[in-house]
Design a protein around this motif. Structure first.
Motif, PDB file in Angstrom:
ATOM      1  N   ILE A   1      -6.859  27.485  16.889  1.00  0.00           N
ATOM      2  CA  ILE A   1      -7.549  27.817  18.135  1.00  0.00           C
ATOM      3  C   ILE A   1      -8.767  28.718  17.915  1.00  0.00           C
ATOM      4  CG2 ILE A   1      -6.212  29.855  18.839  1.00  0.00           C
ATOM      5  CD1 ILE A   1      -6.042  28.428  21.624  1.00  0.00           C
ATOM      6  N   HIS A   2      -8.695  29.590  16.928  1.00  0.00           N
ATOM      7  CA  HIS A   2      -9.810  30.509  16.695  1.00  0.00           C
ATOM      8  C   HIS A   2     -10.675  30.050  15.514  1.00  0.00           C
ATOM      9  CE1 HIS A   2      -6.441  31.561  14.249  1.00  0.00           C
ATOM     10  NE2 HIS A   2      -7.134  32.394  13.519  1.00  0.00           N
ATOM     11  N   SER A   3     -10.627  28.746  15.218  1.00  0.00           N
ATOM     12  CA  SER A   3     -11.409  28.148  14.128  1.00  0.00           C
ATOM     13  C   SER A   3     -11.308  28.948  12.827  1.00  0.00           C
ATOM     14  CB  SER A   3     -12.887  28.043  14.524  1.00  0.00           C
ATOM     15  OG  SER A   3     -13.004  27.514  15.801  1.00  0.00           O
ATOM     16  N   PRO A   4     -10.108  29.009  12.254  1.00  0.00           N
ATOM     17  CA  PRO A   4      -9.920  29.829  11.049  1.00  0.00           C
ATOM     18  C   PRO A   4     -10.577  29.212   9.816  1.00  0.00           C
ATOM     19  CG  PRO A   4      -7.932  28.584  11.504  1.00  0.00           C
ATOM     20  CD  PRO A   4      -8.860  28.325  12.655  1.00  0.00           C
ATOM     21  N   ASP A   5     -10.815  30.043   8.813  1.00  0.00           N
ATOM     22  CA  ASP A   5     -11.410  29.568   7.554  1.00  0.00           C
ATOM     23  C   ASP A   5     -10.350  29.050   6.592  1.00  0.00           C
ATOM     24  OD1 ASP A   5     -13.790  30.458   8.520  1.00  0.00           O
ATOM     25  OD2 ASP A   5     -13.633  32.434   7.570  1.00  0.00           O
ATOM     26  N   LEU A   6      -9.087  29.373   6.917  1.00  0.00           N
ATOM     27  CA  LEU A   6      -8.015  29.114   5.972  1.00  0.00           C
ATOM     28  C   LEU A   6      -6.783  28.731   6.776  1.00  0.00           C
ATOM     29  CD1 LEU A   6      -7.892  29.608   2.905  1.00  0.00           C
ATOM     30  CD2 LEU A   6      -6.992  31.859   3.378  1.00  0.00           C
ATOM     31  N   LEU A   7      -6.085  27.670   6.358  1.00  0.00           N
ATOM     32  CA  LEU A   7      -4.895  27.254   7.109  1.00  0.00           C
ATOM     33  C   LEU A   7      -3.666  27.292   6.214  1.00  0.00           C
ATOM     34  CD1 LEU A   7      -3.881  26.103   9.849  1.00  0.00           C
ATOM     35  CD2 LEU A   7      -4.257  23.825   8.903  1.00  0.00           C
ATOM     36  N   PHE A   8      -2.615  27.978   6.687  1.00  0.00           N
ATOM     37  CA  PHE A   8      -1.350  28.035   5.956  1.00  0.00           C
ATOM     38  C   PHE A   8      -0.335  27.125   6.629  1.00  0.00           C
ATOM     39  CE2 PHE A   8      -3.305  32.086   4.909  1.00  0.00           C
ATOM     40  CZ  PHE A   8      -3.032  32.208   3.558  1.00  0.00           C
ATOM     41  N   LEU A   9       0.268  26.231   5.855  1.00  0.00           N
ATOM     42  CA  LEU A   9       1.317  25.358   6.387  1.00  0.00           C
ATOM     43  C   LEU A   9       2.589  25.622   5.590  1.00  0.00           C
ATOM     44  CD1 LEU A   9      -0.713  21.984   6.427  1.00  0.00           C
ATOM     45  CD2 LEU A   9      -0.335  23.503   8.373  1.00  0.00           C
ATOM     46  N   ASP A  10       3.586  26.190   6.243  1.00  0.00           N
ATOM     47  CA  ASP A  10       4.832  26.508   5.542  1.00  0.00           C
ATOM     48  C   ASP A  10       5.844  25.402   5.827  1.00  0.00           C
ATOM     49  OD1 ASP A  10       6.709  27.749   4.052  1.00  0.00           O
ATOM     50  OD2 ASP A  10       6.762  29.616   5.204  1.00  0.00           O
ATOM     51  N   GLU A  11       6.091  24.575   4.836  1.00  0.00           N
ATOM     52  CA  GLU A  11       6.964  23.404   4.967  1.00  0.00           C
ATOM     53  C   GLU A  11       6.676  22.633   6.251  1.00  0.00           C
ATOM     54  OE1 GLU A  11      11.058  24.218   4.220  1.00  0.00           O
ATOM     55  OE2 GLU A  11      10.601  25.433   2.488  1.00  0.00           O
ATOM     56  N   PRO A  12       5.470  22.080   6.349  1.00  0.00           N
ATOM     57  CA  PRO A  12       5.033  21.504   7.630  1.00  0.00           C
ATOM     58  C   PRO A  12       5.800  20.273   8.074  1.00  0.00           C
ATOM     59  CG  PRO A  12       3.461  20.995   5.900  1.00  0.00           C
ATOM     60  CD  PRO A  12       4.441  21.966   5.310  1.00  0.00           C
ATOM     61  N   THR A  13       6.402  19.506   7.158  1.00  0.00           N
ATOM     62  CA  THR A  13       7.033  18.258   7.597  1.00  0.00           C
ATOM     63  C   THR A  13       8.552  18.327   7.595  1.00  0.00           C
ATOM     64  OG1 THR A  13       6.937  17.398   5.360  1.00  0.00           O
ATOM     65  CG2 THR A  13       5.136  16.803   6.826  1.00  0.00           C
ATOM     66  N   THR A  14       9.121  19.491   7.276  1.00  0.00           N
ATOM     67  CA  THR A  14      10.574  19.607   7.278  1.00  0.00           C
ATOM     68  C   THR A  14      11.111  19.325   8.677  1.00  0.00           C
ATOM     69  OG1 THR A  14      10.444  21.250   5.550  1.00  0.00           O
ATOM     70  CG2 THR A  14      12.496  21.164   6.768  1.00  0.00           C
ATOM     71  N   GLY A  15      12.052  18.401   8.766  1.00  0.00           N
ATOM     72  CA  GLY A  15      12.683  18.108  10.052  1.00  0.00           C
ATOM     73  C   GLY A  15      11.892  17.191  10.960  1.00  0.00           C
ATOM     74  N   LEU A  16      10.807  16.612  10.481  1.00  0.00           N
ATOM     75  CA  LEU A  16      10.009  15.720  11.326  1.00  0.00           C
ATOM     76  C   LEU A  16      10.405  14.265  11.115  1.00  0.00           C
ATOM     77  CD1 LEU A  16       6.351  17.045  11.249  1.00  0.00           C
ATOM     78  CD2 LEU A  16       8.221  17.625  12.783  1.00  0.00           C
ATOM     79  N   ASP A  17      10.212  13.445  12.141  1.00  0.00           N
ATOM     80  CA  ASP A  17      10.480  12.016  11.974  1.00  0.00           C
ATOM     81  C   ASP A  17       9.334  11.375  11.177  1.00  0.00           C
ATOM     82  OD1 ASP A  17       8.388  11.690  13.747  1.00  0.00           O
ATOM     83  OD2 ASP A  17       9.674  11.285  15.461  1.00  0.00           O
ATOM     84  N   PRO A  18       9.569  10.163  10.634  1.00  0.00           N
ATOM     85  CA  PRO A  18       8.558   9.557   9.749  1.00  0.00           C
ATOM     86  C   PRO A  18       7.182   9.426  10.409  1.00  0.00           C
ATOM     87  CG  PRO A  18      10.609   8.348   9.633  1.00  0.00           C
ATOM     88  CD  PRO A  18      10.779   9.356  10.723  1.00  0.00           C
ATOM     89  N   GLN A  19       7.150   9.123  11.711  1.00  0.00           N
ATOM     90  CA  GLN A  19       5.862   8.970  12.389  1.00  0.00           C
ATOM     91  C   GLN A  19       5.094  10.281  12.416  1.00  0.00           C
ATOM     92  OE1 GLN A  19       8.707   7.754  13.496  1.00  0.00           O
ATOM     93  NE2 GLN A  19       8.401   5.555  13.791  1.00  0.00           N
ATOM     94  N   SER A  20       5.811  11.342  12.763  1.00  0.00           N
ATOM     95  CA  SER A  20       5.153  12.645  12.833  1.00  0.00           C
ATOM     96  C   SER A  20       4.673  13.087  11.460  1.00  0.00           C
ATOM     97  CB  SER A  20       6.111  13.704  13.382  1.00  0.00           C
ATOM     98  OG  SER A  20       6.508  13.372  14.674  1.00  0.00           O
ATOM     99  N   ARG A  21       5.493  12.763  10.468  1.00  0.00           N
ATOM    100  CA  ARG A  21       5.136  13.142   9.112  1.00  0.00           C
ATOM    101  C   ARG A  21       3.845  12.437   8.672  1.00  0.00           C
ATOM    102  NH1 ARG A  21       8.476  12.427   3.490  1.00  0.00           N
ATOM    103  NH2 ARG A  21       9.729  14.178   4.155  1.00  0.00           N
ATOM    104  N   LEU A  22       3.797  11.139   8.984  1.00  0.00           N
ATOM    105  CA  LEU A  22       2.619  10.358   8.631  1.00  0.00           C
ATOM    106  C   LEU A  22       1.393  10.903   9.351  1.00  0.00           C
ATOM    107  CD1 LEU A  22       2.328   7.930   6.804  1.00  0.00           C
ATOM    108  CD2 LEU A  22       2.262   6.488   8.844  1.00  0.00           C
TER     109      LEU A  22
END
Lengths: 262, 308
Positions: B153-174
Motif C-alpha cells: 500500500i505504501h509502495s515499499p522498496d522491499l517486499l518480504f514474503l514469509d512462506e507465502p504459499t503455505t496452506g494455499l490451494d493450487p490456483q492461489s499458489r499459481l
C-alpha cells in the motif's frame, strides 16, 4: 544499581492517534453492547444500592445515602471500564488476534501502540463517567459546577487503572489470570475504598491498606469536591494519583514493548 | 556497501535466553533480486526474516536494510518495506477495505493519495467484490492476496514474503507465483522463505540454505545443483540384503551417494558416466533424472524430521 533511565518517559510519537482511531471505529460498530454494560450496569447499582438499600439509612456523614454513594459509583465506573478494556480486550489483541503484531508491521512502534491503547481505555472510562453524570443529573444527584473537576479526577483514575490493567495483561498467562485479578483485587478494592460506607468504619490495618491503591484517593477527592469540603490534603491525594499514573504508564510501556519486540 | 545493495548482514547472531536461533549469518542481497531462504522447520529462516523486518532485536552483529541500521533506524526501515507474515495478521474486527484504510493510516500515508492507491490495489488483486466482506468471510487465498495488497500500500522498496504459499490451494499458489514473477519484471526486490523447493527453484534468483542457525550454502539454484549434486541423479530402491553390496560397488567406483531407508540417491559428477551405474544396479526401480534443488536441500539439511 537501579537504572534511573527507566524513570524517564520514552519519546511517544504521534502514531498513537491512529491506534485510538482504530478503536473508535470499532466502538462505533459495537456501540450498543458498550452502552449496555458501561452505563446500564452502574444505573442498576444506583437503583439497588443507592435508592433500594439507601432508603433504610437516614443519613451518612450528614448526607442522604444516595448522595454519599453516587461519587463512589462514579469512581468505581471509572475504574471498572478501563480495567476490563485493558485486560480482556487488550490481551485478546496481544495474543489471539495479534493486532499489535499487525500494527508493528507498519512504522508504528510499541510505545505508540501502548499509549494509544491506554488512551482508548481511558476514553471509554470517560464515556461511562459522562453517561453516569448525565443520568445522575436526571435524578438530581448532580447540581454543583464542581462536577467538572470530578470528571477530571475520574479520568485520571481511568488512566491509572488502564495502566494497571495493561501491566496485568503483560503478566497474564491466560484468561484465568484475569479472574484472579478481578476476584482477588478489583472486587475487594471496591469493598474497602469507601464506595458503600466511610473508610473510618474499617479496622486501622484496612484503612492503611486501602490508601495504597488509587481508588480510595479518587473517591475522597470526589466527595471533597462535591460537598464543598476541600482540604489542603486534597493536593496530596492528587500528587499520589499523578505518581501512580506515571508509574503504571511506564511499567505498561516497558512490559508490553518486551512482548512485542524481543 | 554499494548503492545497489538491499540487505547486508554481517555475522548476525540471535539468541533467545539460552537457545541460539542464528549463529553468525552473513549475506548480501542486491536490489532487484528475488532471494530465497530455505531450511527445515526451526532452521532460523523466519528468525532471520523477522530481524530484517524489525520485529525482533539483534543480539550481535550488523544488519543493514536499504543502507539503514536495524538497531537505530527501524522506524524508517519499516516505512520502506512491505511484509507478508506467515500468519496473515489481519484485523478481524474490520472489513477488507477497512483493513487497507487502517493500514494506510498506520503507515501515515498522505490522505489524498490513499483512496486512489487502495482502488488500484483492489483491482490489481481482484479484491473489489470482497471489499465490504468481514475478514472471517474470506477464503485463505483471498486473505493472502489482501495481505500482499496491504504490504504494497505504501509502495515499499522491499517486499518480504514469509512462506507465502503455505496452506494455499493450487490456483492461489499459481496466482502468487505469477505475481512474484511480475514483481521481478518490474525490478522489485523480494525476500522470501519457503518449504517448497520447487517454488524457490521457480522464483528465486539466488537462494540460501539455512540449518541450525547457519548458512550452509548460498548461490544461484543452478550453481548449487551443479556444485553439490552434479549433472544427473540415479535413484534406486533395494532390499536391505542387497543394499550393502550396492553401496560397496558405489564406493569402488567413487560415486557420491546418499541412503534413505531403502532408497539410494547417486549423484553423478560431470566426469562420471551414469551408464556404468545402470550396469551395476540390478534393482527394478531405477530412475535416471535431472537433479533438482530438492536434492541439494536434502543433502545439506539431511532427512531427519524436525519437530518445532
Amino acid at each position: 544499581m537501579f537504572d534511573l533511565t527507566y524513570l524517564k518517559l520514552p519519546k511517544i510519537r504521534e502514531g498513537y492517534k491512529n491506534i485510538w482511531l482504530r478503536n473508535f471505529l470499532h466502538f462505533k460498530k459495537t456501540f450498543m453492547v458498550s452502552f449496555f454494560w458501561v452505563i446500564l450496569e452502574p444505573l442498576m447499582y444506583l437503583g439497588a444500592i443507592g435508592y433500594g438499600l439507601g432508603s433504610y439509612i437516614q443519613t451518612i456523614n450528614g448526607q442522604s445515602y444516595v448522595d454519599f454513594f453516587f461519587p463512589g459509583l462514579l469512581a468505581s465506573t471509572s475504574m471498572m471500564v478501563p480495567f476490563f478494556e485493558s485486560t480482556y480486550n487488550n490481551y485478546t489483541k496481544l495474543t489471539f488476534q495479534k493486532i499489535y503484531n499487525h500494527m508493528m508491521l507498519t512504522r508504528l512502534d510499541s510505545h505508540e501502540i501502548v499509549t494509544g491503547e491506554l488512551l482508548w481505555s481511558t476514553f471509554k472510562g470517560l464515556f461511562g463517567i459522562v453517561g453516569l453524570v448525565i443520568i445522575g443529573s436526571f435524578f438530581g444527584l448532580v447540581s454543583e459546577w464542581q462536577i467538572l473537576l470530578v470528571v477530571v479526577i475520574l479520568t485520571l483514575n481511568s488512566w491509572i487503572f488502564a495502566g494497571i490493567a495493561m501491566t496485568i495483561t503483560s503478566i497474564a498467562k491466560n484468561y484465568d489470570s484475569f479472574i484472579y485479578a478481578t476476584s482477588g483485587f478489583l472486587i475487594p478494592l471496591t469493598l474497602i475504598s469507601g464506595i458503600y460506607f466511610p473508610i473510618s468504619q474499617m479496622p486501622l490495618i484496612l484503612q492503611i491498606t486501602t490508601y495504597i491503591f488509587p481508588l480510595a484517593h479518587t473517591i475522597e477527592l470526589c466527595r471533597m469536591l462535591l460537598t464543598d469540603s476541600w482540604h489542603w490534603w486534597g493536593y496530596l491525594h492528587i500528587a499520589y494519583l499523578l505518581i501512580l499514573a506515571y508509574a503504571f504508564f511506564l511499567i505498561a510501556l516497558h512490559r508490553i514493548s518486551k512482548k512485542l519486540i524481543n | 556497501m554499494s548503492l545497489d545493495t538491499a540487505i547486508e548482514a554481517k555475522n548476525v547472531v540471535k539468541k533467545y535466553s539460552d537457545f541460539v536461533a542464528l549463529d553468525g549469518v552473513s549475506l548480501d542481497i542486491k536490489k532487484g533480486e528475488c532471494f530465497g531462504l530455505l531450511g527445515p522447520n526451526g532452521a532460523g529462516k523466519s528468525t532471520l526474516m523477522k530481524l530484517m523486518y524489525c520485529q525482533s532485536l539483534l543480539t550481535e552483529g550488523e544488519l543493514y536494510i536499504l543502507g539503514l541500521n536495524v538497531k537505530t533506524n527501524f522506524r524508517e526501515i519499516k516505512s520502506k518495506i512491505g511484509v507478508v507474515p506467515q500468519d496473515n495478521m489481519l484485523d478481524e474486527d474490520f472489513t477488507l477495505l477497512e483493513n487497507l484504510k487502517l493500514f494506510a493510516r498506520y503507515q501515515q500515508m498522505e490522505p489524498s493519495t490513499v483512496n486512489e492507491k487502495i482502488f488500484h490495489l483492489l483491482r490489481l488483486f481482484k479484491l473489489e467484490e470482497f471489499a465490504n466482506h468481514q475478514i472471517g468471510q474470506l477464503s485463505g487465498g483471498t486473505q493472502r492476496r489482501l495481505c500482499i495488497a496491504r504490504a504494497l500500500i505504501h509502495s515499499p522498496d522491499l517486499l518480504f514474503l514469509d512462506e507465502p504459499t503455505t496452506g494455499l490451494d493450487p490456483q492461489s499458489r499459481l496466482w502468487l507465483w505469477n505475481f512474484v514473477k511480475q514483481m521481478k519484471d518490474m525490478a522489485g526486490t523480494i525476500i522470501m522463505t519457503t518449504h517448497y523447493i520447487e517454488e524457490a527453484e521457480e522464483l528465486c534468483d539466488r537462494v540460501a540454505v539455512i540449518d541450525h542457525g547457519k548458512i550452509l550454502a548460498i548461490d544461484y539454484p543452478a550453481t548449487l545443483i551443479k556444485n553439490h549434486i552434479g549433472e544427473e541423479v540415479v535413484e534406486f530402491h533395494s532390499n536391505s540384503v542387497d543394499l550393502n553390496y550396492y553401496i560397496n560397488r558405489l564406493k569402488e567406483n567413487k560415486f557420491e551417494y546418499q541412503v534413505y531407508h531403502n532408497m539410494v540417491l547417486v549423484f553423478i559428477k560431470p566426469e562420471q558416466n551414469s551408464r556404468i551405474l545402470l550396469e551395476i544396479i540390478k534393482s527394478e526401480k531405477v530412475t535416471l533424472r535431472k537433479p533438482t534443488l530438492n536434492d541439494v536441500f536434502l543433502k545439506l539439511a539431511g532427512y531427519n524430521l524436525r519437530d518445532v
